[in-house]
Scaffold this motif. Structure first.
Motif, PDB file in Angstrom:
ATOM      1  N   THR A 127       0.814  -1.216   0.000  1.00 50.69           N
ATOM      2  CA  THR A 127       0.000   0.000   0.000  1.00 50.69           C
ATOM      3  C   THR A 127       0.849   1.270   0.000  1.00 50.69           C
ATOM      4  O   THR A 127       2.009   1.260   0.436  1.00 50.69           O
ATOM      5  N   PRO A 128       0.262   2.384  -0.441  1.00 51.88           N
ATOM      6  CA  PRO A 128       0.959   3.676  -0.333  1.00 51.88           C
ATOM      7  C   PRO A 128       1.317   4.015   1.109  1.00 51.88           C
ATOM      8  O   PRO A 128       2.363   4.634   1.366  1.00 51.88           O
ATOM      9  N   GLU A 129       0.469   3.638   2.062  1.00 48.50           N
ATOM     10  CA  GLU A 129       0.756   3.908   3.472  1.00 48.50           C
ATOM     11  C   GLU A 129       2.018   3.185   3.926  1.00 48.50           C
ATOM     12  O   GLU A 129       2.830   3.745   4.679  1.00 48.50           O
ATOM     13  N   SER A 130       2.190   1.956   3.466  1.00 51.57           N
ATOM     14  CA  SER A 130       3.409   1.233   3.833  1.00 51.57           C
ATOM     15  C   SER A 130       4.628   1.838   3.146  1.00 51.57           C
ATOM     16  O   SER A 130       5.721   1.857   3.715  1.00 51.57           O
ATOM     17  N   HIS A 131       4.462   2.339   1.930  1.00 49.44           N
ATOM     18  CA  HIS A 131       5.565   3.015   1.254  1.00 49.44           C
ATOM     19  C   HIS A 131       6.014   4.234   2.047  1.00 49.44           C
ATOM     20  O   HIS A 131       7.216   4.513   2.170  1.00 49.44           O
ATOM     21  N   ALA A 132       5.043   4.981   2.590  1.00 43.25           N
ATOM     22  CA  ALA A 132       5.383   6.157   3.388  1.00 43.25           C
ATOM     23  C   ALA A 132       6.159   5.758   4.637  1.00 43.25           C
ATOM     24  O   ALA A 132       7.121   6.433   5.036  1.00 43.25           O
ATOM     25  N   ALA A 133       5.748   4.644   5.273  1.00 42.99           N
ATOM     26  CA  ALA A 133       6.458   4.162   6.456  1.00 42.99           C
ATOM     27  C   ALA A 133       7.878   3.739   6.098  1.00 42.99           C
ATOM     28  O   ALA A 133       8.833   4.033   6.830  1.00 42.99           O
ATOM     29  N   MET A 134       8.026   3.042   4.978  1.00 39.67           N
ATOM     30  CA  MET A 134       9.366   2.620   4.560  1.00 39.67           C
ATOM     31  C   MET A 134      10.237   3.811   4.201  1.00 39.67           C
ATOM     32  O   MET A 134      11.440   3.831   4.503  1.00 39.67           O
ATOM     33  N   GLN A 135       9.650   4.838   3.585  1.00 40.69           N
ATOM     34  CA  GLN A 135      10.418   6.040   3.278  1.00 40.69           C
ATOM     35  C   GLN A 135      10.872   6.719   4.560  1.00 40.69           C
ATOM     36  O   GLN A 135      11.998   7.219   4.649  1.00 40.69           O
ATOM     37  N   GLY A 136       9.995   6.728   5.580  1.00 36.10           N
ATOM     38  CA  GLY A 136      10.385   7.276   6.875  1.00 36.10           C
ATOM     39  C   GLY A 136      11.542   6.506   7.485  1.00 36.10           C
ATOM     40  O   GLY A 136      12.462   7.098   8.064  1.00 36.10           O
ATOM     41  N   TRP A 137      11.499   5.163   7.358  1.00 35.43           N
ATOM     42  CA  TRP A 137      12.614   4.350   7.863  1.00 35.43           C
ATOM     43  C   TRP A 137      13.899   4.714   7.119  1.00 35.43           C
ATOM     44  O   TRP A 137      14.956   4.892   7.741  1.00 35.43           O
ATOM     45  N   LEU A 138      13.802   4.820   5.805  1.00 33.82           N
ATOM     46  CA  LEU A 138      14.977   5.166   5.007  1.00 33.82           C
ATOM     47  C   LEU A 138      15.567   6.507   5.428  1.00 33.82           C
ATOM     48  O   LEU A 138      16.787   6.645   5.594  1.00 33.82           O
ATOM     49  N   ASP A 139      14.706   7.500   5.572  1.00 29.59           N
ATOM     50  CA  ASP A 139      15.181   8.844   5.918  1.00 29.59           C
ATOM     51  C   ASP A 139      15.893   8.837   7.262  1.00 29.59           C
ATOM     52  O   ASP A 139      16.984   9.419   7.408  1.00 29.59           O
ATOM     53  N   ARG A 140      15.300   8.195   8.239  1.00 25.58           N
ATOM     54  CA  ARG A 140      15.905   8.161   9.575  1.00 25.58           C
ATOM     55  C   ARG A 140      17.198   7.349   9.579  1.00 25.58           C
ATOM     56  O   ARG A 140      18.180   7.715  10.242  1.00 25.58           O
ATOM     57  N   ALA A 141      17.218   6.234   8.841  1.00 25.78           N
ATOM     58  CA  ALA A 141      18.427   5.406   8.796  1.00 25.78           C
ATOM     59  C   ALA A 141      19.586   6.167   8.174  1.00 25.78           C
ATOM     60  O   ALA A 141      20.727   6.092   8.648  1.00 25.78           O
ATOM     61  N   ARG A 142      19.302   6.921   7.124  1.00 30.30           N
ATOM     62  CA  ARG A 142      20.366   7.690   6.456  1.00 30.30           C
ATOM     63  C   ARG A 142      20.874   8.829   7.334  1.00 30.30           C
ATOM     64  O   ARG A 142      22.019   9.259   7.200  1.00 30.30           O
ATOM     65  N   GLN A 143      20.025   9.300   8.238  1.00 31.00           N
ATOM     66  CA  GLN A 143      20.425  10.354   9.160  1.00 31.00           C
ATOM     67  C   GLN A 143      21.073   9.790  10.421  1.00 31.00           C
ATOM     68  O   GLN A 143      21.404  10.539  11.337  1.00 31.00           O
ATOM     69  N   ARG A 144      21.239   8.476  10.456  1.00 32.80           N
ATOM     70  CA  ARG A 144      21.805   7.762  11.602  1.00 32.80           C
ATOM     71  C   ARG A 144      20.970   7.988  12.850  1.00 32.80           C
ATOM     72  O   ARG A 144      21.483   8.077  13.973  1.00 32.80           O
ATOM     73  N   ARG A 145      19.651   8.073  12.672  1.00 31.02           N
ATOM     74  CA  ARG A 145      18.707   8.169  13.772  1.00 31.02           C
ATOM     75  C   ARG A 145      18.033   6.808  13.944  1.00 31.02           C
ATOM     76  O   ARG A 145      18.016   5.997  13.013  1.00 31.02           O
ATOM     77  N   PHE A 146      17.457   6.571  15.126  1.00 31.21           N
ATOM     78  CA  PHE A 146      16.736   5.320  15.320  1.00 31.21           C
ATOM     79  C   PHE A 146      15.612   5.244  14.302  1.00 31.21           C
ATOM     80  O   PHE A 146      14.699   6.083  14.312  1.00 31.21           O
ATOM     81  N   PRO A 147      15.608   4.255  13.414  1.00 28.45           N
ATOM     82  CA  PRO A 147      14.647   4.269  12.311  1.00 28.45           C
ATOM     83  C   PRO A 147      13.320   3.551  12.563  1.00 28.45           C
ATOM     84  O   PRO A 147      12.326   3.848  11.904  1.00 28.45           O
ATOM     85  N   MET A 148      13.275   2.625  13.518  1.00 27.18           N
ATOM     86  CA  MET A 148      12.099   1.764  13.614  1.00 27.18           C
ATOM     87  C   MET A 148      10.819   2.509  13.986  1.00 27.18           C
ATOM     88  O   MET A 148       9.722   2.072  13.666  1.00 27.18           O
ATOM     89  N   GLN A 149      10.957   3.678  14.651  1.00 27.77           N
ATOM     90  CA  GLN A 149       9.747   4.412  15.028  1.00 27.77           C
ATOM     91  C   GLN A 149       8.906   4.808  13.827  1.00 27.77           C
ATOM     92  O   GLN A 149       7.714   5.063  13.963  1.00 27.77           O
ATOM     93  N   ALA A 150       9.516   4.864  12.666  1.00 22.38           N
ATOM     94  CA  ALA A 150       8.776   5.231  11.452  1.00 22.38           C
ATOM     95  C   ALA A 150       7.861   4.108  10.993  1.00 22.38           C
ATOM     96  O   ALA A 150       6.990   4.331  10.145  1.00 22.38           O
ATOM     97  N   MET A 151       8.021   2.908  11.561  1.00 20.92           N
ATOM     98  CA  MET A 151       7.294   1.732  11.071  1.00 20.92           C
ATOM     99  C   MET A 151       6.162   1.326  12.006  1.00 20.92           C
ATOM    100  O   MET A 151       5.876   0.142  12.179  1.00 20.92           O
ATOM    101  N   ASP A 184      21.960  -3.006   4.162  1.00 12.65           N
ATOM    102  CA  ASP A 184      21.069  -4.076   3.709  1.00 12.65           C
ATOM    103  C   ASP A 184      19.608  -3.647   3.843  1.00 12.65           C
ATOM    104  O   ASP A 184      18.786  -3.891   2.951  1.00 12.65           O
ATOM    105  N   GLY A 185      19.275  -3.020   4.970  1.00 13.38           N
ATOM    106  CA  GLY A 185      17.913  -2.564   5.179  1.00 13.38           C
ATOM    107  C   GLY A 185      17.515  -1.474   4.207  1.00 13.38           C
ATOM    108  O   GLY A 185      16.378  -1.437   3.719  1.00 13.38           O
ATOM    109  N   ILE A 186      18.430  -0.585   3.902  1.00 13.93           N
ATOM    110  CA  ILE A 186      18.147   0.481   2.941  1.00 13.93           C
ATOM    111  C   ILE A 186      17.838  -0.110   1.567  1.00 13.93           C
ATOM    112  O   ILE A 186      16.851   0.260   0.924  1.00 13.93           O
TER     113      ILE A 186
END
Length: 286
Positions: A127-151, A184-186
């Motif tokens: 779904t588009p909603e899951s894409h938004a969550a995955m994009q949030g994970w990507l953004d946080r991971a690239r910023q070296r922030r805890f990413p799982m909260q986006a999911m 790998d996650g990215i």
């Protein structure tokens, strides 16, 4: 529960437990392509309950070091290499979430390797909603922030429960997803956001059981119905009041998987399938 770790041909890490013929599991998303440890490992095998006494369950991680630009098709091809070299012929497969997408591609692209398969928490696209969550994970991971909260969508689609979901997911951050390589996650997130195998569903010939939660934010009712219509002879189980992750905590999961795999090539059933038939809808399309 005794488990053993190893690496299959093609560089695929695996962890195995149980006895009997092989049941191959493709797991869900992880920031690093490696075998689960501790509680995560216990939960992964716990979902299969008594099936561990009937099968040797092999959980196959994705190949470590996958490059950005990789596709779910690439994941399926890696699995095909490992399965062909290790087991030779067709096997029973369970794909969960990310692994469910790979299982669909494996069944479409390598039909000689799939006897029967279960897709749980996935479908021909997301779904588009899951894409938004995955994009949030990507953004946080690239910023070296805890990413799982986006999911939070993994645990709930309700806005009322999101604060609690964020706390739970914070505890799942591998504190060091800060300071550790999550490339790998990215690459996996990017592949999932591009994933759509609707055009390949008619090529699938192995019997398929699709298991989804009624409240799964990754797969909408329209997507799940399109997937079922696209795969001849497929079957569907929808667990009421369950979300994306909740299906693996439901006692029906192991029962329905075992019942589905208890069917032989001629379509006859052992006694274990009777209860599953009460909750599993058929789509016996010619």
């Amino acid at each position: 529960m005794k488990t053993r770790d190893g690496v299959l041909p093609g560089g695929i890490p695996y962890v195995a437990a149980g006895e009997g013929p092989p049941l191959v599991v493709f797991p869900g998303f992880a920031p690093r392509n490696e075998n689960p440890q501790g509680l995560e490992r216990a939960l992964a095998f716990g979902a299969f309950g008594e099936l561990r006494s009937r099968y040797t369950i092999y959980q196959l991680a994705r190949r470590p070091g996958v490059a950005e630009g990789a596709t779910v098709e690439d994941f399926a091809n890696d699995y095909a290499t490992a399965i062909r070299a290790t087991f030779g012929g067709p096997v029973k497969v369970v794909g969960v979430s990310t692994g469910g997408a790979a299982a669909l591609r494996l069944a479409a692209d390598h039909p000689d390797l799939v006897e029967r398969f279960v897709v749980a928490g996935a479908a021909h696209t997301f779904t588009p909603e899951s894409h938004a969550a995955m994009q949030g994970w990507l953004d946080r991971a690239r910023q070296r922030r805890f990413p799982m909260q986006a999911m939070t969508i993994v645990l709930t689609t309700s806005p009322w429960w999101r604060p609690l979901a964020r706390v739970a997911l914070f505890l799942l951050n591998d504190l060091p997803d800060r300071g550790k390589d999550v490339s790998d996650g990215i690459a996996t997130c990017q592949a999932l956001m591009r994933f759509d195998c609707s055009d390949r569903l008619p090529d699938i010939r192995a019997p398929m059981l699709l298991i989804l939660g009624e409240r799964d934010g990754f797969v909408s009712p329209a997507i799940r119905e399109a997937t079922i219509r696209g795969v001849a002879g497929s079957r569907l189980a929808v667990y009421e009041r369950r979300g994306h992750a909740g299906i693996l905590l439901d006692k029906r999961f192991a029962r329905d998987v075992g019942a589905f795999f208890g069917r032989d090539a001629e379509g006859t059933k052992d006694d274990s399938t009777k209860e599953a038939d009460r909750v599993v809808a058929s789509n016996e399309r010619a």
